[in-house]
Design an enzyme around this catalytic site. Structure first.
Site, PDB file in Angstrom:
ATOM      1  N   LYS A 296       1.472 -37.702  33.077  1.00 34.29           N
ATOM      2  CA  LYS A 296       2.195 -38.943  33.329  1.00 34.29           C
ATOM      3  C   LYS A 296       2.428 -39.715  32.031  1.00 34.29           C
ATOM      4  O   LYS A 296       1.705 -39.528  31.052  1.00 34.29           O
ATOM      5  CB  LYS A 296       1.378 -39.829  34.276  1.00 34.29           C
ATOM      6  CG  LYS A 296       1.191 -39.304  35.684  1.00 34.29           C
ATOM      7  CD  LYS A 296       0.313 -40.252  36.480  1.00 34.29           C
ATOM      8  CE  LYS A 296       0.105 -39.761  37.909  1.00 34.29           C
ATOM      9  NZ  LYS A 296       1.330 -39.859  38.718  1.00 34.29           N
ATOM     10  N   ARG A 370      -0.808 -33.500  47.578  1.00 38.11           N
ATOM     11  CA  ARG A 370      -0.469 -32.665  48.730  1.00 38.11           C
ATOM     12  C   ARG A 370      -1.261 -31.358  48.720  1.00 38.11           C
ATOM     13  O   ARG A 370      -1.487 -30.756  49.774  1.00 38.11           O
ATOM     14  CB  ARG A 370       1.035 -32.400  48.760  1.00 38.11           C
ATOM     15  CG  ARG A 370       1.590 -31.604  47.598  1.00 38.11           C
ATOM     16  CD  ARG A 370       3.101 -31.747  47.459  1.00 38.11           C
ATOM     17  NE  ARG A 370       3.476 -33.122  47.095  1.00 38.11           N
ATOM     18  CZ  ARG A 370       4.724 -33.553  46.991  1.00 38.11           C
ATOM     19  NH1 ARG A 370       5.733 -32.723  47.228  1.00 38.11           N
ATOM     20  NH2 ARG A 370       4.963 -34.798  46.646  1.00 38.11           N
TER      21      ARG A 370
END
Length: 522
Positions: A296, A370
């Site tokens: 990120k 996920r």
């Protein structure tokens, strides 16, 4: 690290005679007719503060208006009483326009109570004389006031080593004025509010803890200790057990960190098995998310300590379930991992074998939530569940689509609607979203059963991609709902209503409401 706690009790003494440090009343904004001779923006006293107004010889609202009060939602105005009532301070909190023929909405009361109690930090003992209806809506209104007071008084203990003279302690004791303090229904609402708000505060504490102090093993230990103390059954899978059990998604995400992953399972079993239904709660527990190899940007990365807000909410909700003892079996699954870049990190291009046997092609290591959730959801289905509620700070797409207050909900349509109704009731709004076939088509992989994100890295419908992926790991016989709280799970702005800066505890109250709904209605 535990935040200071606020106690709560009922009182039916005349508010004007209460020996407290401050008495809180509600005021409504009121727009007057042009040419009436009255001020354009007048104040209207809300019910509950009549005796306070009488002590001021009918000049209370006029005096508050001179101090700048408008009655706007959440506005707090303080007025020294100079001996007119027992409390040295009257605090008027805005409730907005007076609702036509009805009491204020529960969420308005919740936010008002939170704002008032937060503004009174430093006052040891505070009473709330806010409007409470005397009809069927009374329990919901009292619940809202109690929850707002307890959550508005929250403050994370923090890590400061020097005394902070300007930092006032949260209100220690809150009294809620009601017609009959001995009423069993009112007492039950206070007991419930203390259990649920206490769970929300615990969730906030976990989210606000520095990520170096709450890596997966430490987080698992903290949740397990609290759960055992609450009387829940606890199972913790360490990295060896995860490998033996085939939890490829959890292991893949966690393998880049020296702090190994965990899966915590918490179970509440009512006496006699309850109504026979089984509820599974699953929460994402990424204790820190760097993005892994797909790292990120540095800006704002420090807030990624909140990427375990879903697991914190599920763990805390299970504590509330243990206290409330609903007649339904509830099991919480908390997959925990730290997503770090290192020589052992999982990579774009990896193919991961998941708990249910499906093969997943990894395209973006920052779509790690996920992966851990898929294993935990597949385990929940394997264990047996009638309803599966999963919550996670999953996608930035949720914030773009619905903002920072409204969660996105995907899954079985009827269950998603049930989540929406629960969110409306608790003040944690959620909005059902679709799971389109074209989104699933875009996640076809050339080498595996499914790509972890869109195969062309197209971010269109990014929130929906998360839901479509998770659907692959829920069996057809289980009704399920995925609650994306990327926005609502963490509040980076200034305190507002009963939200303080940092972890919000969303959706603890929604999950508890849903469990109670299943216990009552199946």
């Amino acid at each position: 690290m535990t935040s200071p706690r606020t106690t709560l009790s009922l009182v039916d003494t005349d508010p004007a005679e209460l020996a407290v440090d401050a008495i809180v009343i509600g005021v409504h904004s009121q727009t007057t007719e042009p040419g009436s001779g009255a001020p354009a923006h007048a104040l209207l006293l809300a019910s509950g503060g009549e005796s306070i107004a009488a002590a001021f010889d009918g000049k209370l609202t006029e005096t508050l208006a001179l101090l700048g009060a408008t009655g706007g939602p959440g506005e707090v105005i303080k007025l020294a009483t100079l001996g007119t009532v027992s409390a040295p301070l009257v605090v008027a909190v805005g409730l907005g326009p007076e609702p036509a023929g009805a009491a204020p909405a529960p969420e308005s009361l919740r936010r008002a109570a939170g704002a008032a109690v937060r503004a009174l930090a430093g006052a040891p003992r505070v009473a709330l004389a806010l409007p409470l209806p005397d009809d069927a809506d009374a329990p919901a209104a009292l619940r809202a006031v109690a929850e707002g007071a307890l959550l508005g008084g929250y403050r994370f203990a923090g890590y400061k080593t020097k005394p902070q003279p300007a930092r006032r302690e949260p209100v220690a004791e809150v009294l809620v004025a009601v017609p009959d303090a001995a009423d069993s229904t009112a007492q039950a609402e206070i007991a419930r509010a203390q259990a649920v708000a206490g769970a929300v505060r615990t969730s906030r504490d976990w989210v606000n803890t520095a990520p170096n102090e709450l890596r997966p093993p430490a987080f698992a230990d903290a949740v397990s200790a609290a759960a055992r103390e609450a009387g829940l059954e606890v199972e913790v899978l360490d990295e060896a057990a995860l490998k033996a059990g085939g939890y490829g998604g959890i292991l893949a995400v966690g393998q880049g960190s020296e702090a190994p992953p965990r899966l915590v399972k918490l179970t509440w079993t009512p006496e006699g098995g309850g109504n026979g239904k089984r509820v599974a709660l699953v929460g994402k527990g990424i204790t820190f998310d760097t993005g892994g190899i797909s790292i990120k940007p540095a800006q704002g990365m420090w807030e990624m300590k909140s990427d375990m807000a879903g697991a914190a909410a599920v763990g805390a909700a299970m504590l509330a379930v243990a206290a409330l003892k609903p007649s339904v079996t509830v099991t919480g699954y908390l997959p925990m991992a730290e997503n770090m870049p290192s020589g052992t990190s999982y990579r774009p291009g990896d193919v991961i074998s998941m708990f249910n046997g499906k093969k997943v092609e990894v395209l973006n290591t920052d779509a790690e939530g996920r992966m851990v959730l898929a294993d935990a959801m597949a385990r929940a289905c394997a264990d047996g569940a009638d309803y599966l509620f999963e919550t996670s700070t999953l996608t930035g797409g949720q914030v773009i689509a619905l903002g920072k207050r409204i969660a996105g909900v995907m899954g079985t349509p009827k269950l998603c609607e049930r989540v929406r109704v629960a969110g409306d009731a608790t003040g944690e709004p959620a909005w059902p979203m679709p799971l389109p076939d074209d989104v699933r088509k875009g996640m076809e992989s050339d080498v595996a059963d499914i790509s972890q994100v869109n195969a062309g890295m197209d971010r269109a419908g990014h929130m929906l991609q998360g839901g479509v992926f998770l659907r692959e790991f829920v069996t057809d016989d289980v009704a399920w709902a995925h609650i994306d709280i990327a926005g609502p799970g963490y509040h980076s702005g200034e305190a507002t209503g009963y939200w303080t800066k940092g972890g919000t505890g969303v959706p603890v109250r929604t999950l508890v409401h849903l469990v109670e709904d299943v216990a009552t209605n199946g």
